[in-house]
Design a protein around this motif. Structure first.
Motif, short mmCIF file in Angstrom:
data_model
loop_
_atom_site.label_atom_id
_atom_site.label_comp_id
_atom_site.label_asym_id
_atom_site.label_seq_id
_atom_site.Cartn_x
_atom_site.Cartn_y
_atom_site.Cartn_z
N GLN A 1 0.86 -1.18 0.00
CA GLN A 1 0.00 0.00 0.00
C GLN A 1 0.89 1.24 0.00
N VAL B 1 -11.21 -6.08 6.98
CA VAL B 1 -11.05 -6.46 5.58
C VAL B 1 -11.99 -7.60 5.21
N GLU C 1 -9.80 -9.35 0.40
CA GLU C 1 -8.74 -8.42 0.79
C GLU C 1 -7.71 -9.12 1.69
N THR D 1 -5.56 -11.10 -0.66
CA THR D 1 -4.68 -10.22 -1.43
C THR D 1 -3.46 -9.82 -0.62
#
Length: 219
Positions: A26, A41, A45, A48
């Motif tokens: 990020q 999340v 997510e 990921t």
């Protein structure tokens, strides 16, 4: 400017941002925001984030991001197809782990949030396929836990902060020594007081600064 002061860390943060290097999985802003106000999340997510830290081990951030994007695109089209994915990234253990986490992403995500404390959540993350203790801290931070990744750069900085040359012999990226960890924790506690920033964000700034050679004392 004194090393380990708030001004010193702020200068490092500014240099990284000005050079356009302010990202992990990020952006720096996203990391700091997530650590200040942790998100809840989704299962996708969670997967990921896990897939990224699995791929990142042993590779440059640029390579990890590129391969992660390719793998995520493939999974979006075909699901976790091992035979397709292994052509994109030829590491059987990592691809097998990514497939298993994808298949169990809802159960893993729910188990993560069922843990009562951050320490319990880190312990749980460490049980996931191909996620060791240091990688668990990386994943935990990317999921919003205010924790640090005690990798080799952070250990060296912690020992430098402690001003105890005897600790140099105890630096070990595979097996974190208790005295070295305490030195790192003392360093983070000091920098939190200096800046008011989350520990996990300070970790990101220090790691990126060391990795990019901005902290000359480590070279």
């Amino acid at each position: 400017m004194d090393m380990f002061s708030g001004d010193w860390l702020g200068t490092l943060d500014a240099r990284i941002r000005n050079a356009g290097m302010d990202s992990d999985a990020q952006s720096f802003d996203e990391i700091r925001r997530n650590l200040t106000n942790p998100p809840c999340v989704t299962a996708d997510e969670f997967f990921t984030a896990a897939a990224y830290v699995i791929l990142a081990g042993g590779f440059s951030q640029k390579t990890a991001k590129r391969k992660h994007a390719e793998i995520m695109d493939c999974i979006a089209q075909f699901g976790a197809d091992f035979d397709r994915l292994i052509h994109l990234f030829r590491n059987q253990n990592k691809i097998a782990a990514i497939c298993k986490i994808w298949e169990n992403r809802t159960a893993y995500r729910d188990a993560f949030y069922a843990c009562a404390t951050d320490d319990a959540r880190l312990d749980f993350l460490g049980t996931l396929p191909h996620i060791g203790r240091i990688t668990a801290n990386h994943l935990g931070r990317n999921l919003g836990l205010d924790v640090v990744k005690y990798d080799i750069w952070i250990q060296r900085l912690g020992v430098l902060y402690a001003r105890n040359p005897a600790l140099h012999e105890k630096i070990n990226n595979a097996n974190l020594d208790g005295d070295v960890r305490r030195a790192c924790d003392d360093m983070f506690a000091h920098l939190v007081r200096e800046t008011g920033w989350p520990r996990g964000y300070i970790d990101v700034v220090l790691w990126k600064s060391a990795q990019q050679g901005l902290i000359k004392e480590l070279i």
